[in-house]
Design a protein around this motif. Structure first.
Motif, PDB file in Angstrom:
ATOM      1  N   LEU A 133      61.220 -12.107  50.721  1.00 21.71           N
ATOM      2  CA  LEU A 133      61.557 -12.137  49.291  1.00 21.71           C
ATOM      3  C   LEU A 133      60.686 -13.119  48.527  1.00 21.71           C
ATOM      4  CD1 LEU A 133      63.155 -11.362  46.802  1.00 21.71           C
ATOM      5  CD2 LEU A 133      64.969 -12.925  47.543  1.00 21.71           C
ATOM      6  N   MET A 134      60.865 -14.418  48.735  1.00 26.77           N
ATOM      7  CA  MET A 134      60.102 -15.397  47.954  1.00 26.77           C
ATOM      8  C   MET A 134      58.617 -15.371  48.285  1.00 26.77           C
ATOM      9  SD  MET A 134      61.928 -16.595  45.650  1.00 26.77           S
ATOM     10  CE  MET A 134      60.578 -17.608  45.032  1.00 26.77           C
ATOM     11  N   GLY A 135      58.275 -14.950  49.500  1.00 26.72           N
ATOM     12  CA  GLY A 135      56.859 -14.799  49.826  1.00 26.72           C
ATOM     13  C   GLY A 135      56.190 -13.799  48.892  1.00 26.72           C
ATOM     14  N   GLN A 136      56.847 -12.669  48.668  1.00 28.99           N
ATOM     15  CA  GLN A 136      56.270 -11.652  47.782  1.00 28.99           C
ATOM     16  C   GLN A 136      56.410 -12.036  46.310  1.00 28.99           C
ATOM     17  OE1 GLN A 136      55.948  -7.486  49.444  1.00 28.99           O
ATOM     18  NE2 GLN A 136      58.053  -7.975  50.070  1.00 28.99           N
ATOM     19  N   VAL A 137      57.518 -12.689  45.962  1.00 28.93           N
ATOM     20  CA  VAL A 137      57.664 -13.192  44.589  1.00 28.93           C
ATOM     21  C   VAL A 137      56.542 -14.184  44.279  1.00 28.93           C
ATOM     22  CG1 VAL A 137      59.085 -14.625  43.065  1.00 28.93           C
ATOM     23  CG2 VAL A 137      60.157 -12.800  44.428  1.00 28.93           C
ATOM     24  N   ASN A 138      56.270 -15.079  45.213  1.00 30.25           N
ATOM     25  CA  ASN A 138      55.216 -16.073  44.990  1.00 30.25           C
ATOM     26  C   ASN A 138      53.825 -15.454  44.980  1.00 30.25           C
ATOM     27  OD1 ASN A 138      56.738 -18.421  44.605  1.00 30.25           O
ATOM     28  ND2 ASN A 138      57.015 -18.713  46.802  1.00 30.25           N
ATOM     29  N   LEU A 139      53.633 -14.360  45.702  1.00 32.89           N
ATOM     30  CA  LEU A 139      52.353 -13.657  45.619  1.00 32.89           C
ATOM     31  C   LEU A 139      52.115 -13.129  44.209  1.00 32.89           C
ATOM     32  CD1 LEU A 139      52.234 -11.700  48.990  1.00 32.89           C
ATOM     33  CD2 LEU A 139      50.568 -13.404  48.212  1.00 32.89           C
ATOM     34  N   VAL A 140      53.183 -12.676  43.565  1.00 36.20           N
ATOM     35  CA  VAL A 140      53.056 -12.221  42.176  1.00 36.20           C
ATOM     36  C   VAL A 140      52.881 -13.407  41.239  1.00 36.20           C
ATOM     37  CG1 VAL A 140      54.189 -10.985  40.287  1.00 36.20           C
ATOM     38  CG2 VAL A 140      54.403 -10.142  42.640  1.00 36.20           C
ATOM     39  N   ARG A 141      53.732 -14.392  41.424  1.00 37.69           N
ATOM     40  CA  ARG A 141      53.725 -15.568  40.538  1.00 37.69           C
ATOM     41  C   ARG A 141      52.375 -16.282  40.567  1.00 37.69           C
ATOM     42  NH1 ARG A 141      54.932 -20.877  40.996  1.00 37.69           N
ATOM     43  NH2 ARG A 141      55.248 -20.711  43.246  1.00 37.69           N
ATOM     44  N   ILE A 142      51.822 -16.478  41.752  1.00 35.42           N
ATOM     45  CA  ILE A 142      50.542 -17.179  41.890  1.00 35.42           C
ATOM     46  C   ILE A 142      49.374 -16.207  41.761  1.00 35.42           C
ATOM     47  CG2 ILE A 142      49.112 -18.554  43.468  1.00 35.42           C
ATOM     48  CD1 ILE A 142      51.836 -19.528  44.725  1.00 35.42           C
ATOM     49  N   GLY A 143      49.515 -15.037  42.384  1.00 33.24           N
ATOM     50  CA  GLY A 143      48.412 -14.084  42.445  1.00 33.24           C
ATOM     51  C   GLY A 143      47.972 -13.536  41.107  1.00 33.24           C
TER      52      GLY A 143
ATOM     53  N   ALA B 271      61.968  -6.013  36.832  1.00 29.41           N
ATOM     54  CA  ALA B 271      62.074  -7.034  35.793  1.00 29.41           C
ATOM     55  C   ALA B 271      60.733  -7.676  35.453  1.00 29.41           C
ATOM     56  CB  ALA B 271      63.079  -8.114  36.223  1.00 29.41           C
ATOM     57  N   VAL B 272      59.942  -8.008  36.481  1.00 36.16           N
ATOM     58  CA  VAL B 272      58.685  -8.715  36.216  1.00 36.16           C
ATOM     59  C   VAL B 272      57.689  -7.815  35.482  1.00 36.16           C
ATOM     60  CG1 VAL B 272      57.414  -8.170  38.362  1.00 36.16           C
ATOM     61  CG2 VAL B 272      57.064 -10.381  37.228  1.00 36.16           C
ATOM     62  N   ALA B 273      57.799  -6.506  35.682  1.00 37.40           N
ATOM     63  CA  ALA B 273      56.895  -5.575  34.994  1.00 37.40           C
ATOM     64  C   ALA B 273      57.055  -5.654  33.477  1.00 37.40           C
ATOM     65  CB  ALA B 273      57.151  -4.143  35.471  1.00 37.40           C
ATOM     66  N   LEU B 274      58.214  -6.092  33.010  1.00 34.63           N
ATOM     67  CA  LEU B 274      58.453  -6.208  31.566  1.00 34.63           C
ATOM     68  C   LEU B 274      57.731  -7.404  30.950  1.00 34.63           C
ATOM     69  CD1 LEU B 274      62.326  -5.591  31.583  1.00 34.63           C
ATOM     70  CD2 LEU B 274      60.516  -3.895  31.176  1.00 34.63           C
ATOM     71  N   GLU B 275      57.348  -8.375  31.796  1.00 38.18           N
ATOM     72  CA  GLU B 275      56.832  -9.642  31.258  1.00 38.18           C
ATOM     73  C   GLU B 275      55.430 -10.016  31.711  1.00 38.18           C
ATOM     74  OE1 GLU B 275      59.541 -13.014  30.877  1.00 38.18           O
ATOM     75  OE2 GLU B 275      61.034 -11.830  31.971  1.00 38.18           O
TER      76      GLU B 275
ATOM     77  N   ILE C  60      49.379  -5.362  41.589  1.00 40.82           N
ATOM     78  CA  ILE C  60      49.992  -5.983  42.757  1.00 40.82           C
ATOM     79  C   ILE C  60      50.979  -4.975  43.336  1.00 40.82           C
ATOM     80  CG2 ILE C  60      51.333  -7.920  43.673  1.00 40.82           C
ATOM     81  CD1 ILE C  60      50.467  -9.545  41.204  1.00 40.82           C
ATOM     82  N   THR C  61      50.849  -4.705  44.621  1.00 36.08           N
ATOM     83  CA  THR C  61      51.753  -3.780  45.301  1.00 36.08           C
ATOM     84  C   THR C  61      52.500  -4.524  46.396  1.00 36.08           C
ATOM     85  OG1 THR C  61      50.186  -1.961  44.924  1.00 36.08           O
ATOM     86  CG2 THR C  61      51.938  -1.594  46.532  1.00 36.08           C
ATOM     87  N   LEU C  62      53.825  -4.544  46.305  1.00 36.54           N
ATOM     88  CA  LEU C  62      54.667  -5.177  47.317  1.00 36.54           C
ATOM     89  C   LEU C  62      55.210  -4.102  48.256  1.00 36.54           C
ATOM     90  CD1 LEU C  62      56.614  -7.674  45.009  1.00 36.54           C
ATOM     91  CD2 LEU C  62      54.374  -7.966  46.111  1.00 36.54           C
ATOM     92  N   SER C  63      55.887  -4.529  49.308  1.00 32.90           N
ATOM     93  CA  SER C  63      56.430  -3.578  50.284  1.00 32.90           C
ATOM     94  C   SER C  63      57.868  -3.932  50.649  1.00 32.90           C
ATOM     95  CB  SER C  63      55.590  -3.571  51.570  1.00 32.90           C
ATOM     96  OG  SER C  63      54.270  -3.149  51.315  1.00 32.90           O
ATOM     97  N   THR C  64      58.700  -2.893  50.744  1.00 27.45           N
ATOM     98  CA  THR C  64      60.080  -3.077  51.219  1.00 27.45           C
ATOM     99  C   THR C  64      60.354  -1.986  52.253  1.00 27.45           C
ATOM    100  OG1 THR C  64      60.923  -1.770  49.356  1.00 27.45           O
ATOM    101  CG2 THR C  64      60.927  -4.167  49.112  1.00 27.45           C
TER     102      THR C  64
END
Length: 200
Positions: free
Chosen positions: A87-97, A138-142, A107-111
Motif C-alpha cells: 500500500l504505502m510503497g505504491q502510494v509513495n511511488l506516486v507521491r515521490i515519482g 482519488a489521486v487522479a482528481l488532483e 504511473i501504473t500500480l498493481s493489485t
C-alpha cells in the motif's frame, strides 16, 4: 519512451518487460537486482532510486508484499507488512515519482482480484488491494502536469497457477497476454484513475 518497471524480475514483471522493451528504453528496479535497486517499503530508498535514474516517461510498479494467513493468526504487525510495502510503497511511488516524470507521463500500480473477490487467508492482502483502488481514483482528481495514474488488477495469472491454484478453487487462470494488455492500456492509453480489471 523511457519506462521504469519496479518488480521487473518477477513472474508478471519479466513478461511485461519483455513486451515493452521491444519499442522502449526499459529500466528495471528490484529489491536485490536490476538496473537500480529499491525497497518500496522505505520512502528514502524510493527517493534515492529516482535521483539515480532521473526523469522517465512512465512508471510501472509490479511489486509489493502482504502477509497471507488465517484471520485469527494475523497479528497487528502482520497487517503492517502489507500496509508498508504494497500500500504505502505504491502510494509513495506516486507521491515521490510524480516529480521525476515528464509532463503527461503515467504511473501504473498493481493489485489483484482479491480486492473484489477475496479467498481465505487474504484478509490483509484484500484490504490493501481495495485501499489502492480507492487511492488511484482519488489521486487522479488532483495529480498535476497531465500525469495519469491507473492500476492493473489481475486474477491469478497462468504462470503462477501451479503455485497458487489451491488458494483459488474454480478460478480461471489469466493468460499473460491479457495481463500485458492491461499494462499497455494504462501506459499507452489516455485513461486516468482507472482500475483495469483482468479477471476472466
Amino acid at each position: 519512451m523511457k519506462i521504469l518497471i519496479i518488480g521487473g524480475n518477477g513472474t508478471i514483471g519479466k513478461t511485461v518487460v519483455s513486451h515493452f522493451k521491444q519499442k522502449n528504453e526499459i529500466l528495471i528496479a528490484g529489491r536485490t537486482n536490476g538496473d537500480v535497486t529499491v525497497d518500496i517499503a522505505d520512502s528514502s530508498s524510493i527517493k534515492s532510486m529516482f535521483e539515480k535514474i532521473e526523469k522517465v516517461d512512465a512508471i510501472i510498479c509490479i511489486a509489493g508484499e502482504a502477509k497471507w494467513d488465517d484471520f485469527n493468526k494475523l497479528s497487528e504487525d502482520d497487517y503492517y507488512i502489507g500496509l508498508k510495502s504494497k500500500l504505502m510503497g505504491q502510494v509513495n511511488l506516486v507521491r515521490i515519482g510524480q516529480n521525476y516524470l515528464y509532463p503527461n507521463g503515467s504511473i501504473t500500480l498493481s493489485t489483484g482480484i482479491l480486492a473484489d473477490d477475496p479467498v481465505v487467508k487474504t484478509t490483509s492482502a484484500a484490504m490493501v488491494n481495495g485501499a489502492i483502488h480507492s487511492f488511484v481514483k482519488a489521486v487522479a482528481l488532483e495529480i498535476e502536469n497531465g500525469i495519469r495514474v491507473n492500476v492493473v488488477s489481475s486474477g491469478m495469472v497462468e504462470d503462477a497457477y501451479e503455485k497458487y491454484k489451491d488458494y483459488f478453487p474454480g478460478h480461471n487462470p489469466i493468460p499473460m497476454k491479457k495481463v500485458i494488455n492491461g499494462y499497455v492500456r494504462s501506459v499507452n492509453g489516455k485513461g486516468n484513475g482507472e482500475i483495469i480489471r483482468i479477471y476472466d
